[in-house]
Design an enzyme around this catalytic site. Structure first.
Site, mmCIF file in Angstrom:
data_model
loop_
_atom_site.group_PDB
_atom_site.id
_atom_site.type_symbol
_atom_site.label_atom_id
_atom_site.label_comp_id
_atom_site.label_asym_id
_atom_site.label_seq_id
_atom_site.Cartn_x
_atom_site.Cartn_y
_atom_site.Cartn_z
ATOM 1 N N ASP A 1 21.932 -33.125 -58.428
ATOM 2 C CA ASP A 1 20.694 -32.352 -58.462
ATOM 3 C C ASP A 1 19.660 -32.765 -57.426
ATOM 4 O O ASP A 1 18.486 -32.985 -57.740
ATOM 5 C CB ASP A 1 20.067 -32.400 -59.858
ATOM 6 C CG ASP A 1 19.246 -31.135 -60.130
ATOM 7 O OD1 ASP A 1 19.795 -30.041 -59.934
ATOM 8 O OD2 ASP A 1 18.074 -31.243 -60.535
ATOM 9 N N SER B 1 19.322 -37.676 -57.556
ATOM 10 C CA SER B 1 18.029 -37.509 -56.899
ATOM 11 C C SER B 1 17.915 -38.484 -55.726
ATOM 12 O O SER B 1 18.704 -38.416 -54.789
ATOM 13 C CB SER B 1 16.907 -37.694 -57.924
ATOM 14 O OG SER B 1 15.700 -37.172 -57.451
ATOM 15 N N HIS C 1 16.782 -31.590 -64.778
ATOM 16 C CA HIS C 1 16.967 -32.368 -63.549
ATOM 17 C C HIS C 1 17.893 -33.561 -63.771
ATOM 18 O O HIS C 1 18.696 -33.903 -62.910
ATOM 19 C CB HIS C 1 15.602 -32.840 -63.039
ATOM 20 C CG HIS C 1 15.669 -33.710 -61.827
ATOM 21 N ND1 HIS C 1 16.336 -33.337 -60.670
ATOM 22 C CD2 HIS C 1 15.162 -34.953 -61.575
ATOM 23 C CE1 HIS C 1 16.234 -34.297 -59.761
ATOM 24 N NE2 HIS C 1 15.526 -35.286 -60.289
#
EC number: 3.1.1.-
Length: 416
Positions: free
Chosen positions: A239, A213, A369
């Site tokens: 991700d 992220s 996630h």
């Protein structure tokens, strides 16, 4: 069926041996009990949980004569499955690396397992609101595949156990951290250089950067600015892509408003993360979640735990983190890995780059996630293969001409 047929069938069935009792393996029950998190939320042992997999596995359970399958789990069992795990089960050491500037002192906290035998150094950077222990289970699995490797996992400023003080006053204060992308990239480069100095490595190890992220944007920035020089073999992003990240920021405030503000215990925080499927792997949640919280004593002397990082306060930096990410990811020097939880996260620029073979793409649709926490073994395998494909030590270069001459395998050219 006639009376004669019934009589014949009854006489034949009476001759059959009695049906053996169900075979039950006590170890199977222990394994099932230790990995079952149905009371905490649907999760499978390897973190690749889904409602379908939970339903299908229920039909394979062999009931135990001494166990009631519908019995409510005991509180002690629930607690043991949501009890925190220590960081040193996953890393060999942690370090504090002070970095002083004219305006502040940042004490960078890192978790480290040093490389050995000229192994590579894998450097991981967590996402916003997380900590270095987000990569704990990944580290454990990765070192099984490449034992001579080292893994360095940092707590970014404003996260985990990294602390900051201003140098403009005589008393320690808690300043608002500078979380611009350039600052976070500079922090990462400083930490890496400090660890190499601490380990007294004569030769710089080959390095792989892995970021999740926000951490993905940070490692791409480090690669783009070439802050680690030629030692960087490649970088991996987990991700996050520019297009979907910018879209997700629109709903970030809503997510934060629905998240609990505090927890009565660390175990309850771990349970919330697994119940909400924020983290789908219970083992990873048990080691990573406690580092996200800090104790707070209220007026009733009841212990509470609140978030270490105020994500809402980081809102001014959100857009800065992800603007231009796709372009920098594709154009920076080094091998490239993109690991996603779904192909719907790809934006147009990355779709074109993927068709042109500019980077390696891996998708884990069964993960959420936090792909490296939900699927640590699979993520470790992908990163290990990524390293092996780009390992410079595996290259066999032709011998140099002067070396062949010294060995007598080649005669020097006659001078005219």
């Amino acid at each position: 069926m006639s009376d004669l047929q019934r009589s014949f069938a009854k006489s034949q069935l009476s001759k059959l041996p009695p049906e053996p009792p169900p075979v039950f393996n006590e170890q199977d029950e222990i394994d099932q009990h230790s990995t079952d998190t149905s009371d905490l939320g649907p999760s499978s042992p390897n973190g690749s949980s889904s409602s379908a997999s939970s339903a299908s596995s229920a039909g394979t359970i062999v009931p135990s004569p001494s166990r009631n399958l519908f019995e409510k789990p005991r509180a002690s069992n629930i607690k043991s499955r949501s009890a925190p795990l220590p960081w040193d089960d996953f890393y060999s050491q942690d370090l504090i690396l002070p970095h002083e500037t004219p305006s502040e002192t940042v004490n960078h906290h890192v978790y480290l397992t040093p490389p050995s035998a000229k192994g590579p150094l894998i450097i991981t950077h967590h996402g916003a609101g997380s900590s270095g222990l987000s990569f704990a289970t990944f580290t454990q699995e990765f070192l099984k595949l490449i034992p001579n490797a080292g893994v360095l996992s940092i707590d970014a400023r404003g996260h985990g156990l990294t602390t900051m003080t201003t140098t403009s006053t005589s008393t320690s204060t808690t300043p608002t951290p500078d979380l611009t992308l350039a600052t976070l990239a500079s922090d990462l480069a400083f930490v890496v250089e400090s660890v190499i100095t601490h380990l007294k490595l004569s030769d710089r190890p080959d390095m792989i950067l892995i970021g999740h992220s926000l951490g993905g944007a940070v490692v791409v920035e480090v690669a783009h600015q070439r802050l680690l020089g030629p030692s960087l073999l490649g970088y991996g992003v987990l991700d996050v892509v520019e297009g979907s990240a910018m879209d997700a920021l629109q709903s970030m405030d809503t997510y934060l408003s629905t998240r609990p503000q505090s927890f009565l215990s660390l175990s309850s925080a771990i349970e919330w993360h697994t119940r909400s499927r924020t983290i789908r792997n219970t083992t990873s949640a048990r080691v990573s979640v406690p580092s996200l919280l800090q104790p707070l004593d209220n007026t009733n002397n009841a212990s509470k735990y609140v978030w270490r990082t105020d994500l809402a306060a980081t809102k001014p930096f959100w857009e800065n983190w992800f603007v231009g990410l796709s372009s920098k990811f594709l154009t920076s020097r080094g091998a490239k890995l993109l690991l996603l939880a779904g192909t719907d996260r790809l934006d147009k620029e990355l779709m074109i780059g993927q068709m042109q073979g500019k980077y390696q793409l891996q998708v884990f649709p069964e993960a959420g996630h936090f792909v490296h926490e939900d699927q640590p073994a699979k993520t470790a395998m992908v990163v290990a293969d990524f390293y092996r494909r780009n390992d410079r030590s595996a290259l066999v270069l032709p011998p140099k001409v002067d070396e062949l001459i010294r060995q007598g395998k080649l005669k020097p050219a006659a001078s005219s």
